[in-house]
Design an enzyme around this catalytic site. Structure first.
Site, short mmCIF file in Angstrom:
data_model
loop_
_atom_site.label_atom_id
_atom_site.label_comp_id
_atom_site.label_asym_id
_atom_site.label_seq_id
_atom_site.Cartn_x
_atom_site.Cartn_y
_atom_site.Cartn_z
N TYR A 1 -27.67 9.75 -3.70
CA TYR A 1 -27.84 8.46 -3.02
C TYR A 1 -27.78 8.61 -1.51
CZ TYR A 1 -22.84 7.64 -1.86
OH TYR A 1 -21.57 7.69 -1.33
N LYS B 1 -25.22 14.59 -1.30
CA LYS B 1 -24.65 13.25 -1.45
C LYS B 1 -24.97 12.78 -2.86
CE LYS B 1 -24.13 9.07 1.41
NZ LYS B 1 -22.69 9.06 1.41
N ARG C 1 -32.15 14.05 4.11
CA ARG C 1 -30.90 14.43 3.43
C ARG C 1 -30.98 14.13 1.93
NH1 ARG C 1 -25.46 11.98 5.77
NH2 ARG C 1 -26.16 10.14 4.62
N GLU D 1 -13.85 16.70 6.40
CA GLU D 1 -14.41 15.40 6.78
C GLU D 1 -13.57 14.30 6.18
OE1 GLU D 1 -18.32 14.94 4.93
OE2 GLU D 1 -17.65 16.23 3.29
N1 PDD Z 1 -20.95 7.76 3.67
N2 PDD Z 1 -19.15 12.38 4.85
C1 PDD Z 1 -19.17 11.75 3.67
C2 PDD Z 1 -18.44 12.36 2.52
C3 PDD Z 1 -19.87 10.54 3.53
O1 PDD Z 1 -19.90 9.90 2.34
C4 PDD Z 1 -20.54 9.98 4.65
C5 PDD Z 1 -21.33 8.71 4.57
C6 PDD Z 1 -20.47 10.67 5.87
C7 PDD Z 1 -21.16 10.15 7.11
O2 PDD Z 1 -22.55 10.24 6.99
P1 PDD Z 1 -23.53 9.22 7.74
O3 PDD Z 1 -23.21 9.30 9.17
O4 PDD Z 1 -24.89 9.74 7.41
O5 PDD Z 1 -23.26 7.84 7.17
C8 PDD Z 1 -19.79 11.87 5.93
C9 PDD Z 1 -21.71 6.58 3.48
C10 PDD Z 1 -21.72 5.67 4.65
C11 PDD Z 1 -21.27 5.92 2.21
O6 PDD Z 1 -21.21 6.62 1.22
O7 PDD Z 1 -21.00 4.71 2.21
#
Ligand code: PDD
Length: 289
Positions: free
Chosen positions: A33, A151, A52, A184
């Site tokens: 996703y 993801k 991604r 992270e």
């Molecule tokens: N989450 N690390 C993880 C584990 C994440 O799930 C996310 C994003 C990020 C930051 O990625 P980005 O800048 O592309 O949003 C880092 C999204 C927002 C979510 O699952 O809601």
């Protein structure tokens, strides 16, 4: 205005949106996703998110069932039909349904789901005062197990991390890897500011955040040194400033870690400068104006 879904290209109200109980996304988290958001009604960094998504698919052997252009068209159609000023957009591709069993070959009909709902950004005090994070006991998945660079719908690792953070009254959970290095947040990337420069963990066992990439780019433009380098928890505690990045939260100051103040205990000047530059890049007003 409101929440709207698209399933395999068909617009459906959220209450009527259904997938099979034999769908592998439901049974095993066997899906990928992306979370996008809009600024002034337009998708932000759409191509980076789709890149991604493709990489996530490659990492788990899931080929996108429709071309990128069609994915984008379905998102745009759902956005337009929602009538929202600003939207949160979740694009989910499941491996589809089949006989119950682990073998991915049991399913050959991936489903494409788009969920659009009104964007709910963090309240202004999150940016004005900053938030607390904690280093949780739950460790980040090993690259060799479920690579965090993908993801996928299997977010139990992050769910357990958030569960622990909430129990400790923290906004975000920071996870270490098996060697005790910082990776992270549960759904965000983390940056430290030291002596005016940025440091963030390298792309080794983390998700490559789209916001992270934009922040590194902005740092270059602002002349701020930035290093993608391994960090230990001690580096976070010793930082002048900490912040997290994510699509829905942009750049959020972390002013306390495990109950200890970071730097002055207030959002710092580098974080604020980056947030202002980020909002300008997105074409919107600063958060606190
Ligand atoms: N989450 N690390 C993880 C584990 C994440 O799930 C996310 C994003 C990020 C930051 O990625 P980005 O800048 O592309 O949003 C880092 C999204 C927002 C979510 O699952 O809601």
């Amino acid at each position: 205005m409101g929440t709207l879904a698209s399933i395999d290209g068909r617009l459906v109200p959220p209450g009527a949106a259904r997938l099979s109980i034999f769908d592998r996304g439901f049974l095993y988290g066997d899906s990928i996703y992306e979370v996008f958001r809009t600024y002034r009604g337009h998708l932000f960094e759409a191509e980076a998110h789709l890149d991604r998504l493709e990489r996530s698919g490659e990492l788990i052997g899931l080929v996108l069932p429709v071309p990128r252009g069609l994915l984008l068209a379905r998102i745009e159609r759902t956005l337009a039909a929602s009538g929202n000023d600003e939207s949160y957009v979740r694009l989910v591709i499941t491996r589809g349904e089949g006989e119950i069993g682990l073998d991915p070959a049991l399913a050959c009909n991936p489903h494409v789901v788009v969920i659009v709902r009104p964007l709910a950004p963090p309240p202004p005090d999150v940016y004005r005062d900053g938030v607390e994070a904690c280093v949780v006991h739950v460790r980040r998945n090993l690259r060799e197990a479920v690579d965090p660079a993908a993801k996928t719908g299997n977010y139990l690792n992050s769910v357990l991390a958030v569960r622990e953070a909430r129990a400790r009254g923290a906004h975000e959970a920071l996870m270490l890897d098996a060697n005790g290095r910082v990776t992270e947040g549960s759904s965000s990337n983390v940056f430290a500011v030291r002596a005016g420069g940025l440091a963030t963990p390298p792309l080794d066992g983390i998700l490559e955040g789209v916001t992270r990439r934009v922040v590194l780019d902005l740092a270059g433009q602002l002349g701020l040194p930035a290093a993608e380098t391994p960090l230990g928890p001690e580096d976070l505690f010793a930082a002048d400033e900490l912040f997290l990045t994510s699509t829905t939260r942009e750049i959020v100051p972390l002013v306390r870690l495990d109950g200890r103040a970071i730097g002055s205990g207030r959002p710092g000047p580098v974080t604020r400068r980056l947030l202002a530059a980020f909002r300008a890049r997105a074409g919107v007003a600063p958060v606190d104006s």
